[in-house]
Every structure is written in structure tokens, then in C-alpha cells.
Design a protein around this motif. Sequence first.
Motif, mmCIF file in Angstrom:
data_model
loop_
_atom_site.group_PDB
_atom_site.id
_atom_site.type_symbol
_atom_site.label_atom_id
_atom_site.label_comp_id
_atom_site.label_asym_id
_atom_site.label_seq_id
_atom_site.Cartn_x
_atom_site.Cartn_y
_atom_site.Cartn_z
ATOM 1 N N LYS A 2 2.673 13.687 -3.905
ATOM 2 C CA LYS A 2 2.798 12.832 -5.071
ATOM 3 C C LYS A 2 3.447 13.623 -6.190
ATOM 4 N N ALA A 22 6.149 10.286 -2.765
ATOM 5 C CA ALA A 22 5.296 9.103 -2.825
ATOM 6 C C ALA A 22 4.898 8.893 -4.277
ATOM 7 N N SER A 24 3.355 5.664 -7.164
ATOM 8 C CA SER A 24 2.778 4.331 -7.307
ATOM 9 C C SER A 24 2.514 4.083 -8.776
ATOM 10 N N ALA A 54 3.744 0.665 -4.802
ATOM 11 C CA ALA A 54 3.724 2.022 -4.245
ATOM 12 C C ALA A 54 4.999 2.182 -3.427
ATOM 13 N N ARG A 56 7.246 5.120 -0.892
ATOM 14 C CA ARG A 56 7.195 6.371 -0.135
ATOM 15 C C ARG A 56 8.547 6.585 0.519
ATOM 16 N N GLU A 58 11.074 8.753 3.281
ATOM 17 C CA GLU A 58 10.943 9.386 4.595
ATOM 18 C C GLU A 58 12.328 9.675 5.167
ATOM 19 N N HIS A 72 9.910 3.073 1.801
ATOM 20 C CA HIS A 72 8.890 2.067 2.114
ATOM 21 C C HIS A 72 8.299 1.593 0.791
ATOM 22 N N SER A 99 10.441 -2.023 4.391
ATOM 23 C CA SER A 99 11.045 -0.718 4.650
ATOM 24 C C SER A 99 12.552 -0.892 4.607
#
Length: 185
Positions: A2, A22, A24, A54, A56, A58, A72, A99
Motif C-alpha cells: 500500500k 494497491a 483504496s 480499491a 490493485r 499487477e 483491478h 480487470s
Amino acid sequence: MKDKAIDPRRIDVRSFARDAGAISGQWALATMRRLGQSCEPALADAEMPAVTWAARGELRAAVGGVSQTWLHLDVHATVRLQCQRCMLPLSETLAAQRSFLFARDEAEATRLDEEIDDDVLVMARGLDLAELAEDELILALPLVPRHDSCPEPLVVASESAGAAPERPNPFAALATLRRSPRGQS
């Protein structure tokens, strides 16, 4: 991981994904003007609901050694709409979990979009998550908002005060002619 230093209104998607970022938070529903156009007039500020979100990032290994950049997004909000059956206010909970695969350019995005079922976007250095979240909430709006069971009984047209008086059937006179025996006037 985070990272509070990330500005959700200007995310470098590639770096965010590489760092497995990540984040949020919440935004006031009033800041989402396009979504607000579909909603009932604003509530008092104290009652104004928030959009909870939120995100994230990747990086996924792909065939050919080039990694894919993914984002995501999970977004939730409760909005006030107008029931199209009874015309009274209606609270609707909207949710979207999406996603996104990011492509280097439009040509790659078009190719990937034809090959896979996931959403494909063109890589952006300054992606605005609030705008993306608002887009997803707009897509989650019901086509015809209505209560499962309206809180007040519906007024039937014949019961309403301004209902037009019932007009006689224009073919009723023909029906009486048909019933009378031939040769009699």
C-alpha cells in the motif's frame, strides 16, 4: 503493498503494476457529475453518500516474455434514482469489479480486444481512477430503475382525477342493427 503517495487521479499504470501497488479510498458522489445526471437531486451534504473504491496493479508473465499490465478495480456506491413505475425516489446500490489489461497503443488494444474477453485500455501515464470508477458505476446503473415493490399503491388511469370519461363504442349501433330481425325497422 500500500502506497499512500500515489495520486489516484494521475496513476502511472505501468509503475503501479510493476510495484504491485494497491490503493483504496472514498470520493464524494457529488464529484462524479456524469453519474449525478442520472440520479435524483443531491441530498444534504451530511447525507451525501460516498463512492468506495480499491485498485490493485499487477504485472503478469505472458507468452513471448513480455509482461502484461493489469489494473483491478472494485467500486461501490449507493445512489438515489427515480422509480419508473411509481416515480418516487429509490436507493440503488451499484457495484463493479473489473480487470483491465493495458496495451501499448491503439493497434495493440484493438488486436487484444478481439482475442480476449477482458477489457483492454490503452496505456496511460496519468490514468484518472475517479473517471474510470465513474464510468463503471454509470455502466452498472439499471436500465429501468424501479422498486421491487413500490412503497405506495399505483394509481390506475381510470381512478385518477383527470381521467377522460368513457366514450361509447362507435360500433355499438351496428351491433343493435345486427340483432334486429330482417325486414323490421
